[in-house]
Design an enzyme around this catalytic site. Structure first.
Site, PDB file in Angstrom:
ATOM      1  N   ASP A   7       1.007  -1.192  -0.043  1.00  0.00           N
ATOM      2  CA  ASP A   7       0.071   0.053  -0.175  1.00  0.00           C
ATOM      3  C   ASP A   7       1.090   1.359   0.027  1.00  0.00           C
ATOM      4  O   ASP A   7       1.573   1.492   1.108  1.00  0.00           O
ATOM      5  CB  ASP A   7      -0.858  -0.171   1.339  1.00  0.00           C
ATOM      6  CG  ASP A   7      -1.797   0.957   1.214  1.00  0.00           C
ATOM      7  OD1 ASP A   7      -2.227   1.651   0.074  1.00  0.00           O
ATOM      8  OD2 ASP A   7      -2.424   1.442   2.372  1.00  0.00           O
ATOM      9  N   GLU A  67      -1.050  -1.055  -5.111  1.00  0.00           N
ATOM     10  CA  GLU A  67      -2.335  -0.323  -5.170  1.00  0.00           C
ATOM     11  C   GLU A  67      -2.251   0.680  -6.224  1.00  0.00           C
ATOM     12  O   GLU A  67      -1.208   1.698  -6.187  1.00  0.00           O
ATOM     13  CB  GLU A  67      -2.891   0.295  -4.004  1.00  0.00           C
ATOM     14  CG  GLU A  67      -4.190   0.933  -3.906  1.00  0.00           C
ATOM     15  CD  GLU A  67      -4.754   1.073  -2.585  1.00  0.00           C
ATOM     16  OE1 GLU A  67      -5.833   1.034  -2.347  1.00  0.00           O
ATOM     17  OE2 GLU A  67      -4.244   2.246  -2.080  1.00  0.00           O
ATOM     18  N   ASP A 140      -2.884   0.805   6.928  1.00  0.00           N
ATOM     19  CA  ASP A 140      -2.168   0.569   6.051  1.00  0.00           C
ATOM     20  C   ASP A 140      -1.687  -0.582   5.793  1.00  0.00           C
ATOM     21  O   ASP A 140      -1.459  -1.211   4.555  1.00  0.00           O
ATOM     22  CB  ASP A 140      -1.095   1.481   6.164  1.00  0.00           C
ATOM     23  CG  ASP A 140      -1.539   3.014   6.212  1.00  0.00           C
ATOM     24  OD1 ASP A 140      -2.389   3.420   5.315  1.00  0.00           O
ATOM     25  OD2 ASP A 140      -1.009   3.677   7.157  1.00  0.00           O
TER      26      ASP A 140
END
Length: 157
Positions: A7, A67, A140
């Site tokens: 992430d 991502e 996260d």
């Protein structure tokens, strides 16, 4: 298949390693890399890469899943996130890992069944889907687990 889920962020980056053995998914490890906005950006990027490099060397993933990011209304924030993504992608390339990118809504839909799920819903679902993740409290870190999970269950490798 072992996937490193990332992430991406400059201040608080989540990472996770999830493996697929036969038809079973196995959570291996995860964490958060924090940097201070008081530090110069090149030092922050170097620190992020040094930690991720240790993760790659320890767990030997076959692939990285990251991502996709959206363009923020704050151009400085978007640019800094772009720096982080570029540094991470460079590290992924240096270790010759395959890489997949996933849209946030795809990750949310895969993990929760709803493409606009909230952070707490993702955290709740990864704890149900992957044994060993019960201690995760950081969103996260949970997102990184969700990214690796998405890569493995969508057979996007």
């Amino acid at each position: 298949m072992i996937v490193l889920g990332i992430d991406p962020a400059l201040g608080s980056l989540g990472w996770a390693v999830v493996a697929k053995e036969s038809a079973k998914l196995k959570y291996l490890a995860s964490g958060v890399i924090k940097t201070s906005s008081k530090d110069e950006i090149h030092h922050r990027l170097s620190y992020i890469n040094s930690i991720l490099e240790k993760v790659i060397l320890e767990y030997k993933p076959n692939m990285a899943a990251i991502e996709e990011t959206f363009v923020n209304t704050n151009s400085v924030t978007s640019l800094k996130l772009g720096y982080a993504r570029g540094a991470i992608m460079s590290l992924i390339g240096r270790y010759d890992l395959d890489m997949r990118e996933f849209k946030p809504n795809t990750i949310k839909k895969t993990v929760t069944g709803y493409g606009h799920a909230e952070k707490d819903q993702i955290l709740h679902m990864i704890k149900l889907l992957l044994p060993g993740t019960a201690a995760i409290t950081n969103s996260d870190e949970a997102d990184a687990v969700a990214i690796a999970y998405t890569c493995l269950v969508t057979k996007n490798y």
